[in-house]
Motif scaffolding. Structure first.
Motif, PDB file in Angstrom:
ATOM      1  N   TYR A 138       0.774  -1.160   0.047  1.00  0.00           N
ATOM      2  CA  TYR A 138      -0.171  -0.037  -0.064  1.00  0.00           C
ATOM      3  C   TYR A 138       0.838   1.253   0.096  1.00  0.00           C
ATOM      4  O   TYR A 138       2.008   1.195   0.569  1.00  0.00           O
ATOM      5  N   ARG A 180      -2.243 -13.301   9.964  1.00  0.00           N
ATOM      6  CA  ARG A 180      -2.364 -11.957  10.117  1.00  0.00           C
ATOM      7  C   ARG A 180      -3.345 -11.815  11.373  1.00  0.00           C
ATOM      8  O   ARG A 180      -4.386 -11.926  11.577  1.00  0.00           O
ATOM      9  N   ARG A 230       0.794 -10.263   5.488  1.00  0.00           N
ATOM     10  CA  ARG A 230       0.042 -10.603   4.290  1.00  0.00           C
ATOM     11  C   ARG A 230       0.684 -11.268   3.284  1.00  0.00           C
ATOM     12  O   ARG A 230       0.044 -11.857   2.539  1.00  0.00           O
ATOM     13  N   ARG A 268      -9.549 -17.370   0.522  1.00  0.00           N
ATOM     14  CA  ARG A 268      -8.749 -16.156  -0.102  1.00  0.00           C
ATOM     15  C   ARG A 268      -7.672 -16.671  -1.244  1.00  0.00           C
ATOM     16  O   ARG A 268      -7.649 -16.073  -2.151  1.00  0.00           O
ATOM     17  N   HIS A 325     -11.065 -12.727  -4.361  1.00  0.00           N
ATOM     18  CA  HIS A 325      -9.980 -12.569  -4.020  1.00  0.00           C
ATOM     19  C   HIS A 325      -8.659 -12.900  -4.703  1.00  0.00           C
ATOM     20  O   HIS A 325      -7.441 -12.577  -4.467  1.00  0.00           O
ATOM     21  N   GLU A 345      -9.323 -17.251   4.610  1.00  0.00           N
ATOM     22  CA  GLU A 345      -8.882 -16.237   5.471  1.00  0.00           C
ATOM     23  C   GLU A 345      -9.735 -16.044   6.847  1.00  0.00           C
ATOM     24  O   GLU A 345      -9.261 -15.767   7.811  1.00  0.00           O
ATOM     25  N   TYR A 395     -11.539  -7.602  -5.476  1.00  0.00           N
ATOM     26  CA  TYR A 395     -12.223  -8.115  -4.186  1.00  0.00           C
ATOM     27  C   TYR A 395     -13.453  -7.334  -4.065  1.00  0.00           C
ATOM     28  O   TYR A 395     -14.365  -7.527  -3.878  1.00  0.00           O
ATOM     29  N   HIS A 396     -13.173  -5.938  -4.127  1.00  0.00           N
ATOM     30  CA  HIS A 396     -14.370  -5.044  -3.889  1.00  0.00           C
ATOM     31  C   HIS A 396     -15.301  -4.969  -4.854  1.00  0.00           C
ATOM     32  O   HIS A 396     -16.727  -4.675  -4.549  1.00  0.00           O
TER      33      HIS A 396
HETATM   34  O1  LIG Z   1      -6.639  -9.681   2.288  1.00  0.00           O
HETATM   35  C1  LIG Z   1      -7.367  -8.655   2.327  1.00  0.00           C
HETATM   36  O2  LIG Z   1      -7.512  -8.142   1.085  1.00  0.00           O
HETATM   37  C2  LIG Z   1      -8.880  -7.481   0.984  1.00  0.00           C
HETATM   38  C3  LIG Z   1      -8.607  -6.593  -0.417  1.00  0.00           C
HETATM   39  O3  LIG Z   1      -7.810  -5.761  -0.449  1.00  0.00           O
HETATM   40  P1  LIG Z   1      -7.890  -4.353  -0.827  1.00  0.00           P
HETATM   41  O4  LIG Z   1      -6.696  -3.427  -0.706  1.00  0.00           O
HETATM   42  O5  LIG Z   1      -8.313  -4.193  -2.153  1.00  0.00           O
HETATM   43  O6  LIG Z   1      -9.004  -3.537   0.146  1.00  0.00           O
HETATM   44  C4  LIG Z   1      -9.132  -6.432   2.156  1.00  0.00           C
HETATM   45  O7  LIG Z   1     -10.169  -5.578   1.842  1.00  0.00           O
HETATM   46  C5  LIG Z   1      -9.198  -7.222   3.270  1.00  0.00           C
HETATM   47  O8  LIG Z   1      -9.395  -6.574   4.517  1.00  0.00           O
HETATM   48  C6  LIG Z   1      -8.059  -8.192   3.583  1.00  0.00           C
HETATM   49  O9  LIG Z   1      -8.038  -8.967   4.392  1.00  0.00           O
END
Ligand SMILES: O=C1O[C@H](COP(=O)(O)O)[C@@H](O)[C@H](O)[C@H]1O
Length: 339
Positions: free
Chosen positions: A10, A257, A288, A188, A143, A204, A104-105
């Motif tokens: 990030y 995690r 992660r 996951r 994911h 996960e 994912y979102h």
């Molecule tokens: O492993 C995970 O990934 C998701 C997706 O990541 P993102 O950076 O697209 O938000 C995350 O939302 C989740 O909390 C986490 O456990």
């Protein structure tokens, strides 16, 4: 022996993009900025053409980008961006010259064709619907999208508790099989045994790993054994994250995690049974990702929240990990890939 590793993550707090470090004489160098870019939380490397395919965000846009990494300074080839969240996973398909992502979102998987010059063009999208019982499962959350050994695609949907197998032909995803996991499992990531039709699925939300038989004729996955990745008496929050297997198919590694550990399993000769042999601290918070180096004599873990990497020596005979180096400063790391 000198090996290079790239570290994605990030860029919310202190990171500026992808960093590079060198592993030499049992020591990892301090990572240095390799590519300035927004939120490259996962990427894939095409070593043959020396290209890097990464997730990125730019303002309110999210997507994927291709870079030429044949020179010291990476050169942008192109980006494909869309409004909304960036994907969480990206895979490179050498045979078809494609890139696949998992958003994912948005609950989507996308397919991009790669031109001879390395340019990405979006050619197909598949969307999942559904949800699960946990708060994190309010909608579909793909994911992971990656290849099966027989060139199909498999997605892990953390929101719907499903592992779905697709054929990908003529720029279309065609669903061929769906495995429904227990409610709240939260699939996951998944890794295949390099020598067998067996895969290992990481949950996960349930902090579990499940051995799956893979039927290449039908595309079906069938659960064989499920084990916990954390001790029974650990009651604080845990979200298991990455899963990797050694090239000899004898040892499986998975990160936690919360419990902040890597669980180590031995595999039976047929790959269908796993047994826990070690849990090792990641000496940091929120591992992660982690990865084996090309020699497989080392494992490097990335702690996203504590901004540090941890290097272990890996005994290739026993699979055991021994701490070599900790507190290697690395900003917001979430992806570890040697090349
Ligand atoms: O492993 C995970 O990934 C998701 C997706 O990541 P993102 O950076 O697209 O938000 C995350 O939302 C989740 O909390 C986490 O456990």
């Amino acid at each position: 022996m000198t090996e290079k590793v790239l570290l994605g993550g990030y860029t919310r707090r202190i990171s500026q993009g992808i960093y590079q470090a060198t592993l030499q004489d049992n020591t990892l160098s301090t990572p240095e900025l390799f590519l300035q870019i927004g939120n490259p939380t996962y990427f894939a490397i095409d070593a043959k053409h020396q290209r890097l395919y990464t997730i990125l965000t730019e303002n309110d846009l999210g997507g994927v980008a291709a870079f030429d990494i044949s020179q010291t300074t990476p050169q942008l080839i192109n980006k494909v961006l869309a409004p909304g969240s960036a994907p969480a996973y990206i895979a490179y398909d050498q045979q078809r010259q494609m890139v696949f992502d998992a958003n994912y979102h948005k609950g989507q998987a996308n397919a991009y064709r790669i031109s001879a010059a390395g340019q990405l063009a979006l050619v197909a999208t598949v969307s999942h619907q559904g949800k699960g019982p946990r708060p994190e499962q309010e909608s579909a959350h793909i994911h992971y999208t990656d290849l099966t050994p027989d060139q199909r695609l498999v997605t892990c949907d953390l929101g719907t508790d499903q592992v779905t197998t697709y054929d990908f032909d003529q720029d279309h995803f065609k669903e061929v099989a769906v495995l429904q996991l227990d409610p709240g499992y939260g699939p996951r990531h998944l890794v295949f045994n390099p020598n067998k039709s067996v895969a290992y699925l990481l949950g996960e939300l349930s902090s579990q790993v499940t051995v799956l038989d893979y039927n290449a004729t039908t595309g079906n996955f069938t659960p064989v054994q499920t084990e916990s990745l954390i001790p029974d008496n650990f009651t604080a929050h845990n979200g298991s994250a990455a899963i990797h297997i050694s090239a000899d198919g004898q040892f499986l590694y998975a990160s936690n995690r919360g419990h902040n550990s890597i669980a180590v399993f031995t595999l039976t000769a047929d790959g269908r049974r796993i047994d826990l042999i070690q849990r090792v601290s990641t000496e940091g918070d929120f591992p992660r990702d982690f990865n084996l180096d090309p020699s497989e004599k080392f494992i490097l873990a990335s702690n996203q929240n504590s901004d540090n990497l941890t290097l272990y020596k890996r005994d290739t005979e026993s699979g055991f990990l021994t701490l070599l180096q900790q507190d290697i400063v690395s900003p917001e790391p979430t992806c570890v890939k040697f090349w």
